[in-house]
Design an enzyme around this catalytic site. Structure first.
Site, PDB file in Angstrom:
ATOM      1  N   GLU A  80     -12.279  30.294  18.731  1.00 23.70           N
ATOM      2  CA  GLU A  80     -12.475  31.748  18.501  1.00 23.70           C
ATOM      3  C   GLU A  80     -12.662  32.491  19.805  1.00 23.70           C
ATOM      4  OE1 GLU A  80     -14.793  29.524  18.357  1.00 23.70           O
ATOM      5  OE2 GLU A  80     -16.839  30.326  18.369  1.00 23.70           O
ATOM      6  N   HIS A 101     -14.515  26.100  21.150  1.00 26.57           N
ATOM      7  CA  HIS A 101     -14.583  27.459  20.599  1.00 26.57           C
ATOM      8  C   HIS A 101     -13.207  28.115  20.618  1.00 26.57           C
ATOM      9  CE1 HIS A 101     -18.910  27.660  20.032  1.00 26.57           C
ATOM     10  NE2 HIS A 101     -19.024  26.984  21.148  1.00 26.57           N
ATOM     11  N   CYS A 155     -18.599  24.116  16.515  1.00 25.53           N
ATOM     12  CA  CYS A 155     -19.705  23.753  17.408  1.00 25.53           C
ATOM     13  C   CYS A 155     -20.959  23.435  16.582  1.00 25.53           C
ATOM     14  CB  CYS A 155     -19.939  24.854  18.425  1.00 25.53           C
ATOM     15  SG  CYS A 155     -20.872  24.295  19.869  1.00 25.53           S
TER      16      CYS A 155
END
Lengths: 80, 223
Positions: free
Chosen positions: B201, B199, B89
Site C-alpha cells: 500500500e 507494505h 504487516c
C-alpha cells in the site's frame, strides 16, 4: 485463592535470537562455560477459587488460547 | 467493492491503505474504518483489511491480543463465508495468531527493526491478490517490521509449497528477516485470506515509494 506460576518456553528448533544475544554477551564477559541460554516468559497468576483441579484446567485454557502460541511455544504450570 | 478496514489500538497504517484503495479507484464512500470493539461488519462487505501498526503495543506476541478482539469473531465468520481478508504487516501477524493463516511471525533474525525497500518476487498469480501480476516478476516494495520472520513446522511449509499458497517471496539475496522459504506473503487454503509482510500500500504513489504495489490493488478490484 490459588496462586500459580506459568513458564512459557520456545520449542526446540525455534530460533531465539534474544537468547543468543544474551549468550554472546555473557561469553564476551568471560563466562566461557556457558554453552546455551534460551529466553522464556514467566507469569504469576492468582485465581479466585480453592478448587485445584478447576484451577489446573482453567490455567491450561489460558495458555492454550492466549498465553502461549503452540506453533512455537510450550508451557508448564505450577500450582503453589 | 465495499471494503472494511479494521482499526485496533496501535494500528497506524489505516490511512495508508485507504489512500492506496482510493488511488486504485475505490469510492471513499465504499471504505469504512471499523473500530475493534465493534461486533459487526457491514453487510455486503467484499474485503476486510487488517492494516499495519503495533496493535496493543505488540504486547505478549505481535498480534496476539488483537487476535482476540471482539471484531475478530466477525472477521473469522466472514472469512468462513468467503469474504476476502487482507492482513498487511501487523495484520499478517494477527491473521497467524487468530489461526486464519498457519505459522507465526517471529522476531527478525538480525534482532533489528528493518525499514527499507526489498526486492520481492511474485511466487504465484493464482490468487485474487496477484492475478494481474506475472509469476516470477520482481518488484520493489518497502518493509517496516521487527517481527517478520515467518516460521512454521516443516510439514506446514511443504504444504504451502505443494498447494501454491506462497504468493510473495523475498528475493533469495534480499531476505530482510530470516523468513522460512523467503516467505513474504501467504494465502490460506480457501485462497481468499492473504497475509503480507511488505507494505504494497506504500508503493502506489509515484511521488512516494513508486507504484509497484498498484498491481495488487488492480488484481483485487479488477478481476
Amino acid at each position: 485463592m490459588i496462586k500459580a506460576q506459568i513458564f512459557v518456553t520456545l520449542r526446540a528448533g525455534v530460533l531465539d535470537p534474544q537468547g543468543s544475544a544474551i549468550g554472546h554477551t555473557l561469553n564476551g564477559l568471560g563466562f566461557a562455560e556457558l554453552s546455551s541460554i534460551r529466553q522464556g516468559k514467566y507469569y504469576e497468576v492468582e485465581l479466585a477459587t480453592d478448587d485445584r483441579k478447576l484451577a489446573q484446567a482453567q490455567l491450561e485454557k489460558y495458555c492454550q488460547t492466549v498465553i502461549a502460541n503452540p506453533v512455537i511455544e510450550s508451557f508448564r504450570i505450577e500450582i503453589l | 467493492m465495499k471494503i472494511a478496514i479494521i482499526v485496533f489500538p496501535g494500528t497506524n497504517r489505516e490511512n495508508d491503505i485507504r489512500a492506496a484503495l482510493v488511488t486504485a479507484g475505490v469510492a471513499a464512500s465504499n471504505l469504512q474504518l471499523i473500530w475493534h470493539r465493534e461486533t459487526a461488519i457491514p453487510a455486503a462487505t467484499d474485503l476486510i483489511v487488517l492494516p499495519g501498526g503495533f496493535s496493543y503495543g505488540d504486547y505478549l506476541r505481535c498480534g496476539a491480543m488483537a487476535a482476540h478482539s471482539p471484531i475478530m469473531r466477525e472477521v473469522k465468520s466472514a472469512a468462513a463465508r468467503g469474504v476476502a481478508v487482507l492482513g498487511i504487516c501487523n495484520g499478517f501477524q494477527i491473521l497467524c495468531e487468530s489461526g486464519l493463516l498457519p505459522g507465526v511471525l517471529l522476531s527478525n533474525q538480525g534482532l533489528k527493526f528493518v525499514c527499507r525497500e526489498v526486492e520481492l518476487e511474485v511466487a504465484t498469480n493464482q490468487s485474487i491478490y496477484s492475478r494481474k501480476m506475472v509469476k516470477g516478476h520482481r518488484l520493489r516494495a518497502p518493509v517496516a517490521h521487527h517481527d517478520g520472520n515467518y516460521f512454521a513446522a516443516p510439514e506446514v511449509l511443504a504444504e504451502l509449497q505443494d498447494r501454491d499458497q506462497i504468493v510473495f517471496k523475498y528475493a533469495a539475496d534480499d531476505n530482510p528477516n530470516g523468513s522460512a522459504l523467503n516467505i513474504a506473503g501467504i494465502i490460506d487454503s480457501s485462497r481468499r485470506v492473504l497475509g503480507l509482510m511488505p507494505h504494497l500500500e506504500n508503493a502506489t504513489d509515484p511521488l512516494a515509494g513508486g507504484i509497484a504495489g498498484r498491481a495488487m490493488f488492480d488484481s483485487i478490484l479488477n478481476g
